[in-house]
Design a protein around this motif. Structure first.
Motif, PDB file in Angstrom:
ATOM      1  N   GLN A   1      -0.019  10.185 -10.371  1.00 48.93           N
ATOM      2  CA  GLN A   1      -1.281  10.447 -11.051  1.00 48.93           C
ATOM      3  C   GLN A   1      -1.651  11.923 -10.917  1.00 48.93           C
ATOM      4  O   GLN A   1      -2.183  12.518 -11.845  1.00 48.93           O
ATOM      5  CB  GLN A   1      -2.386   9.556 -10.486  1.00 48.93           C
ATOM      6  N   ASN A   2      -1.350  12.506  -9.762  1.00 50.08           N
ATOM      7  CA  ASN A   2      -1.605  13.932  -9.566  1.00 50.08           C
ATOM      8  C   ASN A   2      -0.722  14.794 -10.453  1.00 50.08           C
ATOM      9  O   ASN A   2      -0.998  15.961 -10.671  1.00 50.08           O
ATOM     10  CB  ASN A   2      -1.399  14.313  -8.099  1.00 50.08           C
TER      11      ASN A   2
ATOM     12  N   LEU B   1       2.108   1.789  -3.517  1.00 47.23           N
ATOM     13  CA  LEU B   1       1.004   2.186  -4.393  1.00 47.23           C
ATOM     14  C   LEU B   1       0.572   3.620  -4.128  1.00 47.23           C
ATOM     15  O   LEU B   1       0.232   4.351  -5.064  1.00 47.23           O
ATOM     16  CB  LEU B   1      -0.181   1.226  -4.221  1.00 47.23           C
ATOM     17  N   SER B   2       0.607   4.058  -2.863  1.00 48.37           N
ATOM     18  CA  SER B   2       0.230   5.446  -2.578  1.00 48.37           C
ATOM     19  C   SER B   2       1.258   6.411  -3.169  1.00 48.37           C
ATOM     20  O   SER B   2       0.909   7.494  -3.623  1.00 48.37           O
ATOM     21  CB  SER B   2       0.056   5.668  -1.076  1.00 48.37           C
ATOM     22  N   LYS B   3       2.534   6.014  -3.186  1.00 48.95           N
ATOM     23  CA  LYS B   3       3.562   6.842  -3.821  1.00 48.95           C
ATOM     24  C   LYS B   3       3.292   6.951  -5.321  1.00 48.95           C
ATOM     25  O   LYS B   3       3.430   8.013  -5.916  1.00 48.95           O
ATOM     26  CB  LYS B   3       4.950   6.247  -3.568  1.00 48.95           C
TER      27      LYS B   3
ATOM     28  N   MET C   1       0.400   6.831  -6.702  1.00 53.10           N
ATOM     29  CA  MET C   1      -0.772   7.691  -6.890  1.00 53.10           C
ATOM     30  C   MET C   1      -0.374   9.171  -6.931  1.00 53.10           C
ATOM     31  O   MET C   1      -1.058   9.974  -7.548  1.00 53.10           O
ATOM     32  CB  MET C   1      -1.818   7.440  -5.801  1.00 53.10           C
ATOM     33  N   ASN C   2       0.748   9.537  -6.285  1.00 49.99           N
ATOM     34  CA  ASN C   2       1.250  10.906  -6.395  1.00 49.99           C
ATOM     35  C   ASN C   2       1.596  11.234  -7.842  1.00 49.99           C
ATOM     36  O   ASN C   2       1.470  12.379  -8.268  1.00 49.99           O
ATOM     37  CB  ASN C   2       2.479  11.114  -5.507  1.00 49.99           C
TER      38      ASN C   2
ATOM     39  N   HIS D   1       0.831  -1.214   0.000  1.00 53.48           N
ATOM     40  CA  HIS D   1       0.000   0.000   0.000  1.00 53.48           C
ATOM     41  C   HIS D   1       0.861   1.258   0.000  1.00 53.48           C
ATOM     42  O   HIS D   1       0.509   2.250  -0.628  1.00 53.48           O
ATOM     43  CB  HIS D   1      -0.949  -0.002   1.202  1.00 53.48           C
ATOM     44  N   LYS D   2       2.003   1.211   0.690  1.00 60.38           N
ATOM     45  CA  LYS D   2       2.898   2.372   0.745  1.00 60.38           C
ATOM     46  C   LYS D   2       3.430   2.702  -0.653  1.00 60.38           C
ATOM     47  O   LYS D   2       3.416   3.855  -1.075  1.00 60.38           O
ATOM     48  CB  LYS D   2       4.051   2.091   1.711  1.00 60.38           C
TER      49      LYS D   2
END
Length: 179
Positions: free
Chosen positions: A157-158, A150-152, A154-155, A147-148
């Motif tokens: 994507q921004n 994957l959240s990186k 997602m940054n 999850h860590k």
């Protein structure tokens, strides 16, 4: 009917791809999924180019509608270079599009596998350069499950990169071009 999809696949061939993941090397997983993607793209009206990158990026084959040739080249992929530089891969992909421009096609850079690290300002510059030419960047996530991590991702994507997990999700994004 002209070409509707132009796709440059940028494959990480750095030493990081030798790490074992679920009892297989990362590069083996990447090649398998890229072959699956190419099988599906051969059913669409598309041209595909292939770039390999580690510290530097090199075109293996320019945009072509001969997808069988691209699949053949995957068999001979070699690992080189100490670390991946995604900036060079995106820049080289943009150059390929500019050399084989078709104003009517949808253009995508597909980075395989997930982006591990990047220099923020330079990445933003090449993303903006791609967007100037209406080139979309997709990062195909195959190896990361935490999850860590994957959240990186997602940054990213921004910052303008489309993040997809797996070939099926990628194909959904690409085939929206036709609907």
């Amino acid at each position: 009917m002209g070409i509707e999809l132009d796709i440059v696949i940028a494959l990480n061939t750095s030493r990081t791809m030798l790490k074992p993941i679920r009892d297989r090397r990362g590069i083996d997983i990447v090649i398998e999924h890229t072959q699956t993607l190419l099988n599906e793209l051969s059913k669409l009206n598309s041209r595909v180019g292939l770039i390999v990158f580690s510290k530097n990026a090199y075109p293996l084959i320019d945009l072509t509608n001969n997808i069988e040739k691209v699949k053949e080249l995957l068999r001979y992929l070699r690992i080189f270079g100490p670390y991946p530089d995604i900036i060079n891969a995106i820049r080289e992909s943009i150059y390929m599009f500019l050399n084989y421009w078709d104003e009517y096609s949808s253009k995508y850079i597909i980075i395989v596998p997930e982006i591990e690290s990047y220099r923020v300002r330079e990445l933003e510059y090449v993303i903006n350069l791609a967007l100037t030419y209406n080139i979309k960047i997709i990062n195909l996530v195959l190896l990361t499950t935490s999850h860590k991590a994957l959240s990186k991702l997602m940054n990213l994507q921004n910052r303008g990169i489309i993040i997809v997990q797996g070939v099926k999700e990628l194909l959904k994004v690409l085939t929206k071009t036709y609907t």
